[in-house]
Design a protein around this motif. Structure first.
Motif, PDB file in Angstrom:
ATOM      1  N   HIS A  84       0.923  -1.231  -0.049  1.00 49.35           N
ATOM      2  CA  HIS A  84       0.027  -0.027  -0.017  1.00 49.35           C
ATOM      3  C   HIS A  84       0.989   1.319  -0.082  1.00 49.35           C
ATOM      4  N   LYS A  85       0.859   1.983  -1.029  1.00 45.55           N
ATOM      5  CA  LYS A  85       1.676   3.530  -0.996  1.00 45.55           C
ATOM      6  C   LYS A  85       0.923   4.462  -0.299  1.00 45.55           C
ATOM      7  N   LEU A  86       1.658   5.070   0.551  1.00 45.49           N
ATOM      8  CA  LEU A  86       1.112   6.169   1.232  1.00 45.49           C
ATOM      9  C   LEU A  86       1.374   7.309   0.793  1.00 45.49           C
ATOM     10  N   THR A  87       0.710   8.354   0.355  1.00 47.57           N
ATOM     11  CA  THR A  87       0.677   9.404  -0.179  1.00 47.57           C
ATOM     12  C   THR A  87       1.566  10.375   0.921  1.00 47.57           C
TER      13      THR A  87
END
Length: 115
Positions: free
Chosen positions: A6-9
Protein backbone atom coordinates in the motif's frame (compact mmCIF):
# COMPACT_ATOMS: atom_id res chain seq x y z
CA UNK A 1 2.20 -9.33 7.88
CA UNK A 2 1.13 -5.78 7.08
CA UNK A 3 0.43 -4.73 3.52
CA UNK A 4 3.72 -3.07 2.58
CA UNK A 5 2.51 -2.71 -0.98
CA UNK A 6 0.00 0.00 0.00
CA UNK A 7 1.55 3.29 -1.08
CA UNK A 8 1.04 6.14 1.37
CA UNK A 9 0.79 9.61 -0.12
CA UNK A 10 3.03 12.39 1.18
CA UNK A 11 -0.12 14.22 2.31
CA UNK A 12 -1.20 11.20 4.39
CA UNK A 13 2.26 10.83 5.95
CA UNK A 14 2.51 14.52 6.76
CA UNK A 15 -0.57 14.23 8.99
CA UNK A 16 1.24 11.87 11.39
CA UNK A 17 2.87 13.93 14.16
CA UNK A 18 5.87 11.88 15.32
CA UNK A 19 7.81 13.84 17.94
CA UNK A 20 10.86 13.40 20.16
CA UNK A 21 10.14 13.12 23.87
CA UNK A 22 12.00 12.26 27.06
CA UNK A 23 10.54 9.69 29.45
CA UNK A 24 10.36 11.38 32.84
CA UNK A 25 8.37 8.73 34.72
CA UNK A 26 7.93 4.97 34.24
CA UNK A 27 6.18 2.43 36.43
CA UNK A 28 4.62 -1.01 36.14
CA UNK A 29 1.02 -0.86 34.89
CA UNK A 30 -0.54 -3.49 37.16
CA UNK A 31 -4.14 -2.99 36.00
CA UNK A 32 -3.66 -4.32 32.43
CA UNK A 33 -3.87 -7.89 31.10
CA UNK A 34 -0.67 -7.77 29.04
CA UNK A 35 2.52 -6.61 30.81
CA UNK A 36 3.06 -2.88 30.26
CA UNK A 37 4.44 0.29 31.78
CA UNK A 38 2.76 3.61 32.48
CA UNK A 39 4.93 6.36 31.03
CA UNK A 40 4.95 10.13 31.33
CA UNK A 41 6.84 11.72 28.46
CA UNK A 42 8.02 15.32 28.13
CA UNK A 43 7.56 16.69 24.59
CA UNK A 44 8.75 20.23 25.36
CA UNK A 45 6.95 23.54 25.89
CA UNK A 46 4.61 23.46 22.88
CA UNK A 47 3.16 19.99 23.54
CA UNK A 48 3.91 19.45 27.22
CA UNK A 49 3.80 16.07 28.94
CA UNK A 50 1.74 13.13 27.74
CA UNK A 51 0.86 9.77 29.30
CA UNK A 52 1.19 6.46 27.51
CA UNK A 53 0.87 2.74 28.13
CA UNK A 54 3.68 0.78 26.51
CA UNK A 55 4.11 -3.00 26.25
CA UNK A 56 7.90 -2.81 26.40
CA UNK A 57 8.53 -4.93 29.51
CA UNK A 58 10.55 -7.68 27.79
CA UNK A 59 13.56 -5.48 26.99
CA UNK A 60 13.33 -2.57 29.46
CA UNK A 61 12.97 -1.90 33.18
CA UNK A 62 11.21 1.24 34.46
CA UNK A 63 14.49 2.51 35.93
CA UNK A 64 16.39 2.37 32.63
CA UNK A 65 13.58 4.17 30.77
CA UNK A 66 13.88 7.37 32.82
CA UNK A 67 15.73 9.98 30.75
CA UNK A 68 15.53 7.96 27.51
CA UNK A 69 14.58 10.01 24.45
CA UNK A 70 11.99 8.21 22.33
CA UNK A 71 9.75 8.81 19.31
CA UNK A 72 5.96 8.86 19.71
CA UNK A 73 2.91 9.77 17.67
CA UNK A 74 1.21 12.64 19.50
CA UNK A 75 -1.86 13.31 17.36
CA UNK A 76 -3.90 10.14 17.79
CA UNK A 77 -7.07 10.61 19.84
CA UNK A 78 -6.64 9.69 23.54
CA UNK A 79 -7.44 6.03 24.30
CA UNK A 80 -8.60 4.60 27.63
CA UNK A 81 -6.41 1.65 28.65
CA UNK A 82 -7.61 0.22 31.96
CA UNK A 83 -7.15 3.09 34.45
CA UNK A 84 -4.98 5.26 32.17
CA UNK A 85 -5.96 7.67 29.41
CA UNK A 86 -3.16 7.10 26.88
CA UNK A 87 -2.32 10.34 25.03
CA UNK A 88 0.39 9.21 22.63
CA UNK A 89 1.73 6.09 20.91
CA UNK A 90 5.33 5.17 21.66
CA UNK A 91 7.08 3.85 18.54
CA UNK A 92 9.25 0.75 18.37
CA UNK A 93 10.24 -2.24 16.28
CA UNK A 94 8.06 -5.25 17.13
CA UNK A 95 9.23 -8.86 17.04
CA UNK A 96 6.72 -11.12 18.75
CA UNK A 97 6.36 -9.75 22.29
CA UNK A 98 9.67 -7.85 22.18
CA UNK A 99 9.55 -4.16 21.34
CA UNK A 100 12.75 -2.19 20.73
CA UNK A 101 12.10 1.51 21.22
CA UNK A 102 12.86 4.10 18.55
CA UNK A 103 15.37 6.32 20.34
CA UNK A 104 17.68 9.24 19.59
CA UNK A 105 21.39 8.46 19.32
CA UNK A 106 22.33 12.06 20.25
CA UNK A 107 20.63 14.48 22.69
CA UNK A 108 17.73 16.09 20.85
CA UNK A 109 15.33 18.91 21.74
CA UNK A 110 12.03 17.56 23.07
CA UNK A 111 9.13 18.20 20.71
CA UNK A 112 11.12 18.12 17.45
CA UNK A 113 9.16 16.56 14.62
CA UNK A 114 10.28 13.36 12.92
CA UNK A 115 9.93 13.60 9.18
Amino acid sequence: MENINHKLTWEEFSKVEMRVGTIIQAEVFYEVRNPAYKLIIDFGEEIGTRKSSAQITKLYTPEELIGKQIVAVVNFPPKQIATLMSECLVMGAVEGKEVTLMTMDKPTKNGLRIG
